[in-house]
Design a protein around this motif. Structure first.
Motif, PDB file in Angstrom:
ATOM      1  N   SER A   1      -5.754 -14.153  -2.078  1.00  0.00           N
ATOM      2  CA  SER A   1      -5.366 -13.122  -1.114  1.00  0.00           C
ATOM      3  C   SER A   1      -6.217 -11.873  -1.340  1.00  0.00           C
ATOM      4  CB  SER A   1      -3.878 -12.793  -1.196  1.00  0.00           C
ATOM      5  OG  SER A   1      -3.556 -12.268  -2.453  1.00  0.00           O
TER       6      SER A   1
ATOM      7  N   ASN B   1      -0.928 -14.986   8.889  1.00  0.00           N
ATOM      8  CA  ASN B   1      -1.393 -15.020   7.507  1.00  0.00           C
ATOM      9  C   ASN B   1      -1.572 -13.626   6.898  1.00  0.00           C
ATOM     10  OD1 ASN B   1      -3.630 -14.275   9.020  1.00  0.00           O
ATOM     11  ND2 ASN B   1      -5.071 -15.358   7.700  1.00  0.00           N
ATOM     12  N   GLY B   2      -0.903 -12.625   7.475  1.00  0.00           N
ATOM     13  CA  GLY B   2      -1.013 -11.278   6.931  1.00  0.00           C
ATOM     14  C   GLY B   2      -0.603 -10.232   7.942  1.00  0.00           C
TER      15      GLY B   2
ATOM     16  N   GLN C   1      -7.050 -16.149   1.997  1.00  0.00           N
ATOM     17  CA  GLN C   1      -8.484 -16.100   1.735  1.00  0.00           C
ATOM     18  C   GLN C   1      -8.759 -15.130   0.598  1.00  0.00           C
ATOM     19  OE1 GLN C   1     -10.058 -15.173   5.721  1.00  0.00           O
ATOM     20  NE2 GLN C   1     -11.491 -16.847   5.361  1.00  0.00           N
TER      21      GLN C   1
ATOM     22  N   SER D   1      -1.966  -6.050   9.624  1.00  0.00           N
ATOM     23  CA  SER D   1      -2.975  -4.993   9.617  1.00  0.00           C
ATOM     24  C   SER D   1      -2.344  -3.689  10.076  1.00  0.00           C
ATOM     25  CB  SER D   1      -4.165  -5.343  10.518  1.00  0.00           C
ATOM     26  OG  SER D   1      -3.767  -5.354  11.864  1.00  0.00           O
TER      27      SER D   1
ATOM     28  N   THR E   1      -6.249  -4.493   6.355  1.00  0.00           N
ATOM     29  CA  THR E   1      -5.753  -5.818   6.692  1.00  0.00           C
ATOM     30  C   THR E   1      -5.427  -6.569   5.406  1.00  0.00           C
ATOM     31  OG1 THR E   1      -7.172  -5.848   8.651  1.00  0.00           O
ATOM     32  CG2 THR E   1      -6.261  -7.954   7.949  1.00  0.00           C
TER      33      THR E   1
ATOM     34  N   ILE F   1      -4.654 -10.107   3.865  1.00  0.00           N
ATOM     35  CA  ILE F   1      -4.907 -11.500   4.212  1.00  0.00           C
ATOM     36  C   ILE F   1      -4.393 -12.372   3.074  1.00  0.00           C
ATOM     37  CG2 ILE F   1      -6.691 -13.175   4.845  1.00  0.00           C
ATOM     38  CD1 ILE F   1      -8.396 -10.536   5.476  1.00  0.00           C
TER      39      ILE F   1
END
Length: 168
Positions: free
Chosen positions: A155, A79-80, A108, A82, A103, A105
């Protein structure tokens, strides 16, 4: 002949890619000759953050143990992603360091992440700016800051920043 050449090229590519991920940040830094104290700190940081992505180290080519070094580790998630970066500055038997973990994301919002962080540590101080596009979370001891930046519907980009002066 062409088949043989393709096998050699493929094998070389596989070996090169494996070398990119083979060494941890601290192993790569030690091979490049950074200050021993800085190397120990980098190893501790690497273990505490669980870094195991694509690693890159930049050092002074002439005297890596006396000049600052830059260490980067990047990792992809479902989902992303980092990116961790540490700058290590040797000073005799000491080593100063700054770290940043960014990070991204995708599923969320920053408000959701801020709520989770505040549930983990209710003593965090929270400040919002620019109609909640930015949120800064700071612990009481000011040992780090987390900056949450809205990057679209649902996001968020989370940046955790630290500066350490161990031993001083």
């Amino acid at each position: 002949m062409r088949k043989y050449l393709n096998i050699v090229l493929f094998s070389s590519l596989v070996l090169f890619i494996n070398n990119l991920n083979a060494d941890s940040l601290s192993e790569e830094a030690a091979k490049k000759g950074i200050n021993e104290t800085c190397g120990l700190y980098l190893n501790q940081i690497e273990e505490s953050y669980g870094l195991n992505g694509l690693n890159i180290t930049f050092v002074n080519p002439n005297n890596p143990s006396e000049y600052p070094s830059l260490h980067i580790s990047s990792k992809k998630y479902n989902n992303g992603s980092s990116t961790f970066a540490a700058t290590l500055v040797p000073d005799g038997e000491y080593c100063y360091l700054s770290t940043i973990v960014v990070t991204a994301i995708q599923n969320q919002s920053c408000n959701e992440i801020a709520e989770l962080k505040l549930q983990e540590d209710p003593e965090l101080q929270s400040s919002s700016y620019s109609e909640n596009d930015y949120n800064i979370l700071t612990p009481i001891d000011n040992s780090y800051q987390i900056i949450l930046t809205a990057s679209g519907e649902g996001s968020c980009t989370m940046s955790e920043i630290r500066m350490l002066w161990p031993g001083r």
